[in-house]
Structure formats: structure tokens, C-alpha cells
Design a protein around this motif. Structure first.
Motif, PDB file in Angstrom:
ATOM      1  N   PRO A 153      38.557 -18.977  22.598  1.00 25.39           N
ATOM      2  CA  PRO A 153      37.974 -20.207  22.668  1.00 25.39           C
ATOM      3  C   PRO A 153      38.168 -21.192  23.899  1.00 25.39           C
ATOM      4  O   PRO A 153      38.978 -22.026  23.955  1.00 25.39           O
ATOM      5  CB  PRO A 153      38.719 -20.782  21.510  1.00 25.39           C
ATOM      6  N   GLY A 154      37.355 -20.667  24.981  1.00 26.41           N
ATOM      7  CA  GLY A 154      37.615 -21.287  26.240  1.00 26.41           C
ATOM      8  C   GLY A 154      37.076 -22.511  26.290  1.00 26.41           C
ATOM      9  O   GLY A 154      37.823 -23.604  26.892  1.00 26.41           O
ATOM     10  N   GLY A 155      36.121 -22.763  25.651  1.00 26.13           N
ATOM     11  CA  GLY A 155      35.336 -23.910  25.685  1.00 26.13           C
ATOM     12  C   GLY A 155      36.266 -25.239  25.067  1.00 26.13           C
ATOM     13  O   GLY A 155      36.258 -26.352  25.299  1.00 26.13           O
ATOM     14  N   LEU A 156      36.540 -24.550  23.870  1.00 28.13           N
ATOM     15  CA  LEU A 156      37.526 -25.593  22.948  1.00 28.13           C
ATOM     16  C   LEU A 156      38.670 -25.855  23.817  1.00 28.13           C
ATOM     17  O   LEU A 156      39.388 -27.385  23.697  1.00 28.13           O
ATOM     18  CB  LEU A 156      38.132 -25.208  21.592  1.00 28.13           C
ATOM     19  N   ALA A 157      39.288 -25.168  24.381  1.00 32.19           N
ATOM     20  CA  ALA A 157      40.625 -25.475  24.950  1.00 32.19           C
ATOM     21  C   ALA A 157      40.246 -26.399  26.267  1.00 32.19           C
ATOM     22  O   ALA A 157      40.935 -27.401  26.723  1.00 32.19           O
ATOM     23  CB  ALA A 157      41.318 -24.006  25.704  1.00 32.19           C
ATOM     24  N   VAL A 204      35.092 -20.422  34.404  1.00 25.77           N
ATOM     25  CA  VAL A 204      36.607 -20.516  34.318  1.00 25.77           C
ATOM     26  C   VAL A 204      36.916 -19.349  33.594  1.00 25.77           C
ATOM     27  O   VAL A 204      37.897 -18.769  33.551  1.00 25.77           O
ATOM     28  CB  VAL A 204      37.086 -21.916  33.822  1.00 25.77           C
ATOM     29  N   MET A 205      35.913 -18.819  32.754  1.00 23.32           N
ATOM     30  CA  MET A 205      36.107 -17.446  31.996  1.00 23.32           C
ATOM     31  C   MET A 205      36.622 -16.385  32.526  1.00 23.32           C
ATOM     32  O   MET A 205      37.651 -15.768  32.125  1.00 23.32           O
ATOM     33  CB  MET A 205      34.793 -17.224  31.111  1.00 23.32           C
ATOM     34  N   PRO A 206      36.386 -16.005  33.685  1.00 22.32           N
ATOM     35  CA  PRO A 206      36.894 -14.950  34.246  1.00 22.32           C
ATOM     36  C   PRO A 206      38.342 -14.964  34.470  1.00 22.32           C
ATOM     37  O   PRO A 206      39.393 -13.995  34.615  1.00 22.32           O
ATOM     38  CB  PRO A 206      36.423 -14.559  35.823  1.00 22.32           C
ATOM     39  N   LEU A 207      38.930 -16.216  34.632  1.00 22.27           N
ATOM     40  CA  LEU A 207      40.358 -16.470  34.933  1.00 22.27           C
ATOM     41  C   LEU A 207      41.363 -16.730  33.423  1.00 22.27           C
ATOM     42  O   LEU A 207      42.604 -16.559  33.490  1.00 22.27           O
ATOM     43  CB  LEU A 207      40.446 -17.911  35.491  1.00 22.27           C
ATOM     44  N   VAL A 208      40.489 -16.834  32.394  1.00 18.76           N
ATOM     45  CA  VAL A 208      41.075 -17.096  31.324  1.00 18.76           C
ATOM     46  C   VAL A 208      42.058 -15.874  30.593  1.00 18.76           C
ATOM     47  O   VAL A 208      41.619 -14.926  30.898  1.00 18.76           O
ATOM     48  CB  VAL A 208      40.232 -17.403  30.009  1.00 18.76           C
ATOM     49  N   PRO A 209      43.417 -16.296  30.169  1.00 14.22           N
ATOM     50  CA  PRO A 209      44.168 -15.105  29.678  1.00 14.22           C
ATOM     51  C   PRO A 209      44.061 -14.732  28.264  1.00 14.22           C
ATOM     52  O   PRO A 209      44.953 -14.467  27.323  1.00 14.22           O
ATOM     53  CB  PRO A 209      45.624 -15.748  29.799  1.00 14.22           C
ATOM     54  N   ALA A 255      41.651 -24.597  18.814  1.00 14.99           N
ATOM     55  CA  ALA A 255      41.670 -23.632  19.734  1.00 14.99           C
ATOM     56  C   ALA A 255      42.896 -22.588  19.371  1.00 14.99           C
ATOM     57  O   ALA A 255      42.531 -21.279  19.685  1.00 14.99           O
ATOM     58  CB  ALA A 255      42.046 -24.175  21.300  1.00 14.99           C
ATOM     59  N   PHE A 256      44.127 -23.197  18.976  1.00 10.90           N
ATOM     60  CA  PHE A 256      45.094 -22.103  18.521  1.00 10.90           C
ATOM     61  C   PHE A 256      44.957 -21.373  17.406  1.00 10.90           C
ATOM     62  O   PHE A 256      44.942 -20.191  17.470  1.00 10.90           O
ATOM     63  CB  PHE A 256      46.427 -22.991  18.303  1.00 10.90           C
ATOM     64  N   THR A 296      49.382 -19.778  32.146  1.00 11.05           N
ATOM     65  CA  THR A 296      48.333 -19.599  32.604  1.00 11.05           C
ATOM     66  C   THR A 296      47.180 -20.616  32.355  1.00 11.05           C
ATOM     67  O   THR A 296      46.291 -21.232  32.982  1.00 11.05           O
ATOM     68  CB  THR A 296      47.577 -18.119  32.353  1.00 11.05           C
ATOM     69  N   ALA A 297      46.947 -20.670  30.941  1.00 12.68           N
ATOM     70  CA  ALA A 297      46.069 -21.841  30.436  1.00 12.68           C
ATOM     71  C   ALA A 297      46.490 -23.150  30.844  1.00 12.68           C
ATOM     72  O   ALA A 297      45.487 -23.642  31.338  1.00 12.68           O
ATOM     73  CB  ALA A 297      46.176 -21.610  28.772  1.00 12.68           C
ATOM     74  N   PHE A 298      47.587 -23.462  30.957  1.00 11.33           N
ATOM     75  CA  PHE A 298      47.925 -24.734  31.511  1.00 11.33           C
ATOM     76  C   PHE A 298      47.543 -25.053  33.021  1.00 11.33           C
ATOM     77  O   PHE A 298      46.944 -26.006  33.458  1.00 11.33           O
ATOM     78  CB  PHE A 298      49.425 -25.022  31.291  1.00 11.33           C
ATOM     79  N   ALA A 299      47.865 -23.854  33.786  1.00 16.55           N
ATOM     80  CA  ALA A 299      47.165 -23.849  35.335  1.00 16.55           C
ATOM     81  C   ALA A 299      45.906 -24.280  35.385  1.00 16.55           C
ATOM     82  O   ALA A 299      45.686 -25.098  36.089  1.00 16.55           O
ATOM     83  CB  ALA A 299      47.652 -22.423  35.945  1.00 16.55           C
ATOM     84  N   ILE A 300      45.190 -23.476  34.675  1.00 13.80           N
ATOM     85  CA  ILE A 300      43.651 -23.587  34.745  1.00 13.80           C
ATOM     86  C   ILE A 300      43.187 -25.188  34.321  1.00 13.80           C
ATOM     87  O   ILE A 300      42.518 -25.771  34.796  1.00 13.80           O
ATOM     88  CB  ILE A 300      42.692 -22.655  33.961  1.00 13.80           C
ATOM     89  N   GLY A 301      43.972 -25.496  33.006  1.00 11.51           N
ATOM     90  CA  GLY A 301      43.737 -26.773  32.495  1.00 11.51           C
ATOM     91  C   GLY A 301      43.893 -27.815  33.611  1.00 11.51           C
ATOM     92  O   GLY A 301      43.276 -28.991  33.835  1.00 11.51           O
TER      93      GLY A 301
END
Lengths: 160, 307
Positions: free
Chosen positions: A96-100, B258-263, A122-123, B292-297
Motif C-alpha cells: 500500500p505505497g499510495g495509502l502510506a 517512490v515504489m522502487p525504494l519502498v520496503p 495501510a497497516f 525506511t518508510a519514515f525516511a521516504i515519507g
């Protein structure tokens, strides 16, 4: 004249196949297995696209991941490779990249109520990905045990 | 030249006393850092050279390796390639059994492995510093352990195969990785309901962002910073493209690129480890994924705040 749904569906098929195979390359999957990675991702994403208008996103993700899992287990058995090889590329489109992203954006704009809702969703979806994979593994083990009980002569492969 | 430097660095690092003075430690650290900066171009495209060294040194010294060390080596390589905890434990146990070590125990976490070959032998510990995703390596090591268990190869043959696998770098060159990241970003932009006009900027942002991530990760070695900067750059680029009239919705472009970076692998492995009862591994993998998610966000958030 081709109806627009068919066009959009086939575009989804093509893009999800390319995206999953591309992730196979990023994750250094062996060359011969890239098409199979793409196939697993494509089937999962199409299941999700077809199910998501009718079902809740969480349940649609469970079903789609379950399909990815079953395909990965089957391919792993055929080619004697680890399951993770196929399942990782397969589930990437369902993450769920978009939701996050939306959740993060709402946090930044101080819309905390909306942000927490989106983050919780997302979780839940990332949890449902894991549940789908675990379910497919359980099914695989059950089928394997049953088939072994019927034909005891068949030898168990050392690793799945 | 890089390899020699890396080996020397490793030897001094492992040979220093536990309570070495801080100044010396700092010095060593700087040394390693300099090496990374200077060698950034020459080993662009290869894996970090640090992981491969100890094996070769061992090989030259004894030519023969004990069963316990062989199991540990396989476990270490699998864990570094991003295998699930249960697979690492399973592989080590099966390899030990194949070499006549019944009743072995292993305790695997993402940052280290404790392995006891049998009740009469002492336990061994190995530290895992760097973790990547390398499905090819996992498959190859799995194959080795399978052959060892079915007695198709001897322990010495297995050791030689493992050393070969460890030396092999990424199967695909860096430019191909960047191109595939770009292609994947374009596809994801469409899949997440972006319009046709958003696909081209998605491809460009995704490729540029991933290239920046790779370059920064080689230079700085702090993954958090590389991810943050890459996400920030993707956000800037997306806003810039939309400003130029190329693409319509910056949101969709950013999500796709951003998807290629997503964990994705980390999140899934974390929950699977938790469900399988590997509580420590599950929680620490989850922490890595959230970081990782936090860094991207955060990288994206900075752009959103400004524009």
C-alpha cells in the motif's frame, strides 16, 4: 469497437507484468526466473483490480496475495527454488505505497484524524499481505501432506 | 587495490582489543570512510567488498573448513541476502545433519547468528552488519544445501561453491537496474490510477530518484539518509515536471516513482517472522521497515510543506 474496460484491463496486465519483472531485476533474481516473477505479480494484481470495486480493500488484498502465494508455491515446487524468489516480486504491486503516501501527506497538512485513518488502513493492508502468504503456505503444506499419505512411495524434497 | 585495503581494514578492526581507545577507533572509522569515497567509482556495480574477505583468508590458511563454520557461512550469506529467519535456521540445521552433526541449535536475528553444532561443542557467534535483497544468492545457497543434504556434493565442494557465490556481484549492471527502476515507476504510476500524461514524468522521476539513491548509498553508507534524499529529490522533480506542464497530478507521479525504494520485502518478512514465532527477528525487521518508510515519507513531506 473494443470496450474501454478491456483496454484498461489489458494495460493493467501489461504494466503489472513489467513492474513485477523489473522488481525481479532490482532484487537480483536469476535471469531465467524473471518471467515467472512477472507472471506471479500480474495474476495477483489482476485479482486485486477485479475484486477491489466489489470487496473491501483489505479482503481483496488477502485474496490477491493468496493467489500470488499459491502460484509461487507451485513454481517453487516445479523449479526447486525458494518460494521467496517468486512471492516477493509478486506482492510488490499490492504493497500500500499510495495509502502510506496519502497518510504522510495528511500528517504534514495537520489533518491528523484523516492521517491516522489512512495509516491504520495501510497497516491493515500490509498485515493482510502477510496473512494471504501464510494462508497459501498452510494450504500448500496440507495438500502436500495429503498427497504424501496417498502415495507413500514419493520422497519428500529436502527443502521447499 | 580496494580489496587489499578493505581486507587490511577488516583485519585491524577485528584484531583490536574490546576496550580500544576512542581516538583509535575513530581513526579506523575515518579510514574506512575514505576508502569508500575513493573507491566509489571503481566498485560502482559491485557489492561492497567487505563481506567477501574473511572467507578467502580462511581458505588460504587452512584449505579445509569445519562443518560448523560451513553452516555458519551459509547462514550468514542467506541472512545478508534477505532470507526469512526460518529458512536460515532450517538451512543451517539441514546442512549440519548432512555432515553428521545431530542436535544442533541456532538462534537467528537480523543482526547476528548464534549456532551450536552439537551439545558437546561450544556455540559460535557471527555478526551481520549489512543486509540487502538478493534473491539469486538465496536460491543458489538453497541449491548448495539441497545438494549437500542429498550427498551430491562433499562439504569441501559445498564450501567452494559458497565462496564462489559470495564473490559474485549483482547479476545485472547498474545502468540496467536504473532503467528497470524507471520502467517500474512508470508502470506503477499507471497502476495507481495516474493518467497517461503522468507516465513519462513517472519514468523520469523514478529513474533519477533510484540512481541518486544508489549513488548516495555508496558514498554515505547511511541508508536512512540516502532514502530521505532520494524521496526529497523525487518530490522536487515531480513538482517541477508538473510546473512545466509535463504530467497532471504530482501525487500520482510521486507514488509511482517512490515504489522502487519502498520496503515491501521487509514489511512482509517482519509479519511472517512474527507469525512463525520468531518474535525478536520480526520486531527488529519491522523497526527497519518503519524506519525506511519514515525516511521516504519525511523526504516527500518536506517537499509538500514547501510547495
Amino acid at each position: 469497437m473494443i470496450p474501454p474496460q478491456i483496454i484498461s484491463l489489458s494495460l493493467h496486465l501489461i504494466t503489472s507484468f513489467i513492474a513485477s519483472a523489473a522488481f525481479g531485476i532490482l532484487f537480483n533474481a536469476p535471469r531465467r526466473m524473471l518471467l515467472h516473477c512477472g507472471l506471479a505479480g500480474m495474476m495477483g494484481w489482476i485479482a486485486y483490480v477485479l475484486l477491489s470495486p466489489r470487496l473491501d480493500a483489505v479482503f481483496a488484498t488477502v485474496v490477491a496475495t493468496f493467489i500470488v502465494g499459491v502460484i509461487s508455491q507451485t513454481l517453487a515446487r516445479i523449479y526447486k527454488k525458494p518460494v521467496i524468489l517468486f512471492s516477493v516480486s509478486g506482492i510488490i504491486p499490492l504493497v500500500p505505497g499510495g495509502l502510506a503516501y496519502d497518510a504522510m501527506r495528511q500528517f504534514v497538512e495537520s489533518e491528523y484524524n484523516l492521517a491516522v485513518q489512512l495509516a491504520a488502513k495501510a497497516f491493515l493492508i500490509s498485515g493482510s499481505i502477510a496473512i494471504g502468504l501464510v494462508l497459501s503456505e498452510v494450504l500448500n503444506q496440507m495438500v502436500f501432506k495429503l498427497s504424501r499419505r496417498q502415495r507413500p512411495a514419493k520422497k519428500e524434497p529436502p527443502q521447499s | 587495490m580496494d580489496n587489499a585495503g578493505g581486507r587490511e581494514h577488516q583485519k585491524t578492526a577485528s584484531g583490536r582489543p574490546a576496550h580500544g581507545d576512542v581516538g583509535k577507533e575513530n581513526d579506523l572509522h575515518m579510514d574506512g570512510h575514505d576508502l569508500a569515497v575513493n573507491g566509489a567509482e571503481s566498485y560502482f556495480g559491485k557489492k561492497s567488498s567487505e563481506t567477501a574477505e574473511p572467507i578467502h583468508a580462511d581458505d588460504a590458511e587452512q584449505g579445509h573448513i569445519g562443518p560448523a563454520a560451513l553452516c555458519l557461512l551459509a547462514g550468514k550469506m542467506m541472512l545478508q541476502s534477505g532470507a526469512e529467519t526460518y529458512r536460515v535456521e532450517d538451512t543451517m540445521t539441514r546442512m549440519a545433519e548432512a555432515m553428521g552433526l545431530g542436535g544442533s541449535h541456532s538462534y537467528v536475528t537480523p543482526t547476528g547468528i548464534v549456532f551450536q553444532p552439537s551439545s558437546s561443542q561450544s556455540a559460535r557467534l557471527i555478526r551481520i552488519v549489512e543486509r540487502t535483497t538478493d534473491l539469486g544468492k538465496i536460491a543458489a545457497i538453497n541449491d548448495v544445501s539441497r545438494k549437500l543434504a542429498s550427498k551430491h556434493i562433499t562439504p569441501a565442494g559445498a564450501y567452494a561453491r559458497l565462496a564462489d557465490i559470495d564473490q559474485a556481484g549483482h547479476e545485472y549492471p547498474v545502468w540496467l537496474q536504473i532503467i528497470t527502476a524507471a520502467a517500474a515507476s512508470g508502470c506503477f504510476t499507471y497502476m495507481f490510477r495516474g493518467s497517461m500524461a503522468d507516465i513519462l514524468p513517472g519514468v523520469l522521476c523514478g529513474g533519477a530518484g533510484f540512481a541518486l539513491f544508489l549513488a548516495l548509498h555508496r558514498l554515505v553508507k547511511v541508508k536512512f539518509f540516502a532514502e530521505f534524499s532520494a524521496a526529497f529529490f523525487i518530490g522536487l522533480l515531480a513538482v517541477f515536471f508538473v510546473g512545466l506542464g509535463l504530467g497532471q497530478e504530482p501525487d500520482k507521479i510521486v507514488i509511482g516513482s517512490v515504489m522502487p525504494l519502498v520496503p515491501g520485502l521487509l514489511i512482509t518478512n517482519a509479519v511472517r517472522d512474527l507469525i512463525a514465532g520468531h518474535l525478536v527477528s520480526g520486531l527488529s525487521r519491522g523497526a527497519e521497515a518503519i524506519l525506511t518508510a519514515f525516511a521516504i515519507g519525511t523526504g516527500i513531506a518536506v517537499v509538500v510543506t514547501f510547495f
